[in-house]
Scaffold this motif. Structure first.
Motif, PDB file in Angstrom:
ATOM      1  N   PRO A  39     -60.343  34.572-108.629  1.00  0.00           N
ATOM      2  CA  PRO A  39     -59.244  35.183-107.867  1.00  0.00           C
ATOM      3  C   PRO A  39     -57.987  34.312-107.918  1.00  0.00           C
ATOM      4  O   PRO A  39     -58.046  33.107-108.176  1.00  0.00           O
ATOM      5  CB  PRO A  39     -59.792  35.260-106.438  1.00  0.00           C
ATOM      6  CG  PRO A  39     -61.265  35.065-106.562  1.00  0.00           C
ATOM      7  CD  PRO A  39     -61.485  34.224-107.775  1.00  0.00           C
ATOM      8  N   GLU A  40     -56.852  34.946-107.654  1.00  0.00           N
ATOM      9  CA  GLU A  40     -55.590  34.196-107.640  1.00  0.00           C
ATOM     10  C   GLU A  40     -55.486  33.282-106.423  1.00  0.00           C
ATOM     11  O   GLU A  40     -54.990  32.158-106.520  1.00  0.00           O
ATOM     12  CB  GLU A  40     -54.402  35.168-107.664  1.00  0.00           C
ATOM     13  CG  GLU A  40     -54.083  35.743-109.033  1.00  0.00           C
ATOM     14  CD  GLU A  40     -55.093  36.780-109.497  1.00  0.00           C
ATOM     15  OE1 GLU A  40     -55.141  37.049-110.716  1.00  0.00           O
ATOM     16  OE2 GLU A  40     -55.823  37.345-108.656  1.00  0.00           O
ATOM     17  N   ILE A  41     -55.917  33.761-105.258  1.00  0.00           N
ATOM     18  CA  ILE A  41     -55.828  32.983-104.019  1.00  0.00           C
ATOM     19  C   ILE A  41     -57.156  33.086-103.274  1.00  0.00           C
ATOM     20  O   ILE A  41     -57.688  34.183-103.100  1.00  0.00           O
ATOM     21  CB  ILE A  41     -54.698  33.504-103.104  1.00  0.00           C
ATOM     22  CG1 ILE A  41     -53.342  33.440-103.814  1.00  0.00           C
ATOM     23  CG2 ILE A  41     -54.642  32.714-101.796  1.00  0.00           C
ATOM     24  CD1 ILE A  41     -52.214  34.112-103.024  1.00  0.00           C
ATOM     25  N   VAL A  42     -57.675  31.956-102.844  1.00  0.00           N
ATOM     26  CA  VAL A  42     -58.874  31.932-101.996  1.00  0.00           C
ATOM     27  C   VAL A  42     -58.550  31.129-100.746  1.00  0.00           C
ATOM     28  O   VAL A  42     -58.246  29.934-100.827  1.00  0.00           O
ATOM     29  CB  VAL A  42     -60.087  31.322-102.719  1.00  0.00           C
ATOM     30  CG1 VAL A  42     -61.293  31.284-101.779  1.00  0.00           C
ATOM     31  CG2 VAL A  42     -60.430  32.126-103.975  1.00  0.00           C
ATOM     32  N   ILE A  43     -58.597  31.786 -99.593  1.00  0.00           N
ATOM     33  CA  ILE A  43     -58.308  31.142 -98.304  1.00  0.00           C
ATOM     34  C   ILE A  43     -59.630  30.908 -97.587  1.00  0.00           C
ATOM     35  O   ILE A  43     -60.281  31.853 -97.122  1.00  0.00           O
ATOM     36  CB  ILE A  43     -57.359  32.003 -97.457  1.00  0.00           C
ATOM     37  CG1 ILE A  43     -56.056  32.282 -98.225  1.00  0.00           C
ATOM     38  CG2 ILE A  43     -57.058  31.312 -96.130  1.00  0.00           C
ATOM     39  CD1 ILE A  43     -55.115  33.246 -97.522  1.00  0.00           C
TER      40      ILE A  43
END
Length: 260
Positions: A78-82
Motif C-alpha cells: 500500500p501507499e500509506i499504512v497508519i
C-alpha cells in the motif's frame, strides 16, 4: 488508486483519519475490533466516494497478521499504512499497580505489533522503492508518566523504533513518520488518570496528521505547548522532571488514593 491502511480505525483518531481520507481515488483498508462501528464507518466512507475494505484480523496472532499483510502487498505494498491500534492501562484507583497480564497485552498491541508490521512492510516497501509507514506514539514517550508506566514505555519504544526505521528506509524512497499526540478526546483518553491539558478533538488531530504525512514529516507532535513542555521533561535532570510531573498532578494521593 491510492491504498491507505489504517489499524485502530474504530478509535477516535482512526475514525477521523478514515473520514478525512474518504474520497474518490482512495481505497481504504480499515482494521478495527468493534465490528458494528467498523461497518458503520465503512459505509460513511463509501458514501463520500472511497472504496473500502474491512478487516478484524487478530493483530496479536503472528500467522494471521503476516498472512493479512502479505495479502495487502499483493501485487504491491500500500501507499500509506497508519499503524494506529493501541490500548491503555493504569496503576489503579488506589495506586496498587498494573496487572502484569494487562501490561503484557498492552505491550503486544502497542509495541510488538507496530514492530512486526514495520518489519514486514518496511522490507516490501524498500523493495518497491516507495510507501509511507506511520507509527502512533505519544507525548508520553518523552518522559514516562507514573500513573501509566506500561503505556509510556510502549510509546517510547514506538518512537525509537520509528526513528530507526526512517533512517533505514529513507535512502530507499520509503517515508516513516512518528506521530506523537497529546490529549485527543476519546474513550481511552478520558479513562486515563491525570489532567488533560490542551485537549484536542479527533478531527483536528486527523487534519494535522494527514498534512504531516503528505509532507513526509519525520515527527508530528502536538499541541505545541504540551509538546514543548514534554520535550523539556526529557532533557532536564531526572529529579527535576519527576518533581514537575508530580506537581502537574500525575500521581496518586497517598492520603486518599484519589487521582489528581
Amino acid at each position: 488508486m491510492t491504498r491507505i491502511v489504517i489499524t485502530g480505525a474504530t478509535g477516535a483518531i482512526g475514525q477521523a483519519l478514515a473520514t478525512g481520507y474518504a474520497r474518490p481515488g482512495n481505497r481504504l483498508v480499515l482494521h478495527g475490533r468493534q465490528h458494528e462501528v467498523l461497518e458503520s464507518l465503512a459505509a460513511d466512507c463509501r458514501r463520500t466516494g472511497a472504496e473500502v475494505e474491512c478487516s478484524s484480523v487478530d493483530l496479536g496472532d503472528d500467522e494471521a497478521l503476516f498472512a493479512w499483510l502479505a495479502s495487502l502487498c499483493d501485487p504491491a505494498p500500500p501507499e500509506i499504512v497508519i499503524i494506529n491500534a493501541g490500548i491503555n492501562i493504569n496503576i489503579g484507583e488506589d495506586g496498587s499497580g498494573e496487572q502484569w497480564e494487562d501490561a503484557s497485552r498492552l505491550l503486544e498491541i502497542n509495541l510488538r505489533v507496530p514492530m512486526a508490521m514495520g518489519n514486514f512492510l518496511g522490507k516490501r516497501m524498500r523493495a518497491a522503492g516507495r510507501g509511507q509507514l506511520v507509527l502512533m506514539s505519544s507525548l508520553a514517550a518523552y518522559h514516562g508518566l507514573p500513573v501509566t508506566p506500561s503505556y509510556s514505555a510502549s510509546k517510547a519504544g514506538v518512537k525509537a523504533y520509528g526513528e530507526a526505521l526512517r533512517g533505514w528506509l529513507a535512502p530507499h524512497g520509503v517515508g516513516v513518520t512518528v506521530v506523537m499526540p497529546g490529549y485527543v478526546s476519546s474513550k481511552m483518553c478520558h479513562e486515563m488518570p491525570g489532567p488533560k491539558p490542551f485537549l484536542w478533538q479527533p478531527e483536528r488531530a486527523a487534519r494535522v496528521i494527514s498534512r504531516g504525512i503528505e509532507k513526509d514529516r519525520a515527527r508530528i507532535s502536538f499541541p505545541f505547548p504540551l509538546d514543548f513542555g514534554c520535550w523539556w521533561l526529557a532533557v532536564l535532570p531526572a529529579a527535576i522532571s519527576q518533581h514537575l510531573v508530580k506537581w502537574f498532578g500525575y500521581h496518586i494521593d497517598p492520603d486518599d488514593g484519589a487521582k489528581r
